[in-house]
Design an enzyme around this catalytic site. Structure first.
Site, PDB file in Angstrom:
ATOM      1  N   LYS A  93       3.309  14.777   2.242  1.00 52.93           N
ATOM      2  CA  LYS A  93       3.774  16.211   2.579  1.00 52.93           C
ATOM      3  C   LYS A  93       3.215  17.194   1.671  1.00 52.93           C
ATOM      4  CE  LYS A  93       8.514  14.493   3.258  1.00 52.93           C
ATOM      5  NZ  LYS A  93       8.087  13.028   3.200  1.00 52.93           N
ATOM      6  N   ASP A 107       1.634   8.581  -0.029  1.00 53.58           N
ATOM      7  CA  ASP A 107       1.705  10.183  -0.163  1.00 53.58           C
ATOM      8  C   ASP A 107       0.319  10.651  -0.715  1.00 53.58           C
ATOM      9  OD1 ASP A 107       4.142  10.059   0.384  1.00 53.58           O
ATOM     10  OD2 ASP A 107       4.996  10.255  -1.831  1.00 53.58           O
TER      11      ASP A 107
END
Length: 476
Positions: free
Chosen positions: A274, A252
């Site tokens: 994200k 991530d």
């Protein structure tokens, strides 16, 4: 003076008498280690510690009460350990032992000793001994501590597994070079990983198949790993092991470069983060990547900031993996609420201020619309809002409307547990204004409740908390 080089040697002292001169704490520790290997300790001392006294009363050790006498060495002694705080007694025991050509260790005295007792890491039958030759025992102890954290219990179980099949392995591979290659292959394979996961039957099946020359193909797998929040030192030992065994790492955006640098050098690293404002990888694409690499037989680490099961979509990913028959495991991490609070000096619960804790996601308006604001407005609870920078005005408005006092203190922690950490404090009335004044940007965590006031005097990491002046009153 440089001490003579020592020859490393492990001794079988089972059912053999060892004389320990001394009855204090050091002698107690030496005696306990001797009992673990089945030795027959004889303790010579005027008095004993409570534990030594109990062992003597229950027959686990023999006590020779009094000051050292040469006659104590007439009992078929194999080893002498002098562990008193009286140099003259230690000298007498050492001289007598040397005269009878016995091995003797005098604690903290290289000159009088002809053997040294090393620092030891024990994992079942596996024992790793570390010695500085007696000259720098703290170095050996420090290295033992490092190894203790790196070598888990699965290595002891693996050693037992090989030992139980020692004769079979020797018969199957009588040539020592062939046997060495077999062990190297198995040590680099899935055995230890299976044992670490408590999957003993599968590990035994893999070894039996290898001995039968019908090797079982190791399937790919996915490990969800929590990288913790901010400081790379918050990474767990199991997480570090997973990173060092990975073929593919899907990480991530919030995972730090320092954490990624701890991974195996040959592992391929793919960012799948994200972002509310920048490029994002769709969850469906992340699923596809996990499936693709696992089907190729690779060990995939899905590396997430914080904890995989706290607003990390870990549950969705496990459901997908289970549906497609992909083996998986989960290694938890320290979630942002815990890390940020600790690094800001904020106890999330406190006997005088908060008896409950709420973890809340606020990454979009729809998330905020589904919350029970009346319940969140109750006092004596701590609220933590993840991903809530854009929603701070709404959070302030809805809590005030639900009856939470405008004087409720808050802490807004930006880049928590990182070198760039900022802690902003104020009251619910000034929340949105403070964030705007200091141009707060993600990643930031909001903690709201009476406990946050403690940050003013409990902070220990980085700079002291900041607070903005009250916004000007609106003229009606």
């Amino acid at each position: 003076m440089t001490a003579n080089a020592l020859f490393p040697l492990f001794a079988n002292l089972h059912d053999r008498a060892v004389l320990v001169v001394g009855g204090g704490k050091v002698a107690e520790r030496k005696t306990e280690a001797l009992l673990k290997v089945g030795a027959l300790p004889i303790i010579g001392a005027p008095s004993l510690t409570t534990s030594l006294q109990r062992w003597a009363e229950t027959g686990r050790i023999t006590w020779r009460q009094g000051t050292f006498e040469d006659s104590w060495l007439q009992e078929d002694i194999w080893l002498v350990i002098a562990a008193t705080d009286q140099p003259e007694v230690n000298h007498a025991a050492a001289r007598a032992a040397h005269a009878q050509r016995l091995f003797v260790n005098v604690v903290d005295d290289i000159a009088l000793s002809n053997v040294q007792v090393p620092a030891v890491v024990e994992r079942g039958p596996l024992r790793i001994a570390i010695s500085s030759g007696g000259g720098a025992p703290m170095v050996a102890r420090y290295l033992r501590q490092q190894l203790e954290s790196l070598i888990d219990d699965s290595w002891g179980r693996l050693t037992t597994l090989f030992a139980q099949r020692r004769d079979t392995i020797r018969a199957r591979y009588p040539n020592i070079e062939a046997r060495r290659r077999f062990f190297e292959t198995q040590l680099a394979g899935p055995l230890q990983r299976l044992l670490r996961k408590q999957r003993h039957a599968e590990a035994e099946a893999v070894l039996e198949a290898a001995l039968a020359e019908t090797p079982l193909t190791e399937s790919g797998s996915v490990t969800l790993v929590g990288a913790g929040a901010g400081d790379a030192g918050l990474l767990t030992l199991n997480a570090l092991r997973a990173l060092n065994e990975a073929d593919i790492i899907l990480y991530d955006r919030l995972v730090s470069d320092t954490v990624l640098q701890m991974a195996r050098r040959d592992a391929e690293q793919i960012e799948v983060g994200k972002s509310a404002t920048g490029h994002s990888v769709r969850q469906e694409d992340i699923h596809t990547l996990m499936l693709q690499h696992a089907h190729a037989g690779q060990r995939v680490v899905r590396l997430k900031g914080g904890d995989p099961f706290v607003f990390g979509r870990g549950g969705e990913e496990l459901e997908f993996l289970r549906t497609h028959g992909i083996p998986y495991e989960v290694i938890p991490g320290i979630t942002a609420a815990l890390a940020c609070a600790a690094y800001a000096g904020i106890p999330l619960t406190h006997r005088d201020h908060a008896q409950s804790l709420c973890l809340i996601t606020a990454h979009c308006q729809s998330s905020l619309d589904t919350l029970d604001w009346a319940a969140l407005a109750q006092e004596r609870q701590t609220l933590t809002f993840y991903m809530g920078v854009a929603g701070l005005p709404t959070i302030q408005q809805r809590l005030c409307e639900a009856g939470r006092a405008e004087t409720t203190p808050f802490a807004l922690i930006e880049n928590g547990a990182r070198a760039q950490q900022r802690v902003l404090t104020g009251t619910l009335k000034t929340l949105a204004h403070t964030a705007q004044t200091y141009a707060v940007r993600p990643p930031a965590l909001l903690i709201l409740g009476e406990v946050t006031a403690l940050a003013e005097h409990l902070h220990w990491f980085g700079t002291a908390p900041l607070s903005a002046p009250c916004p000007p009153a609106r003229i009606l």
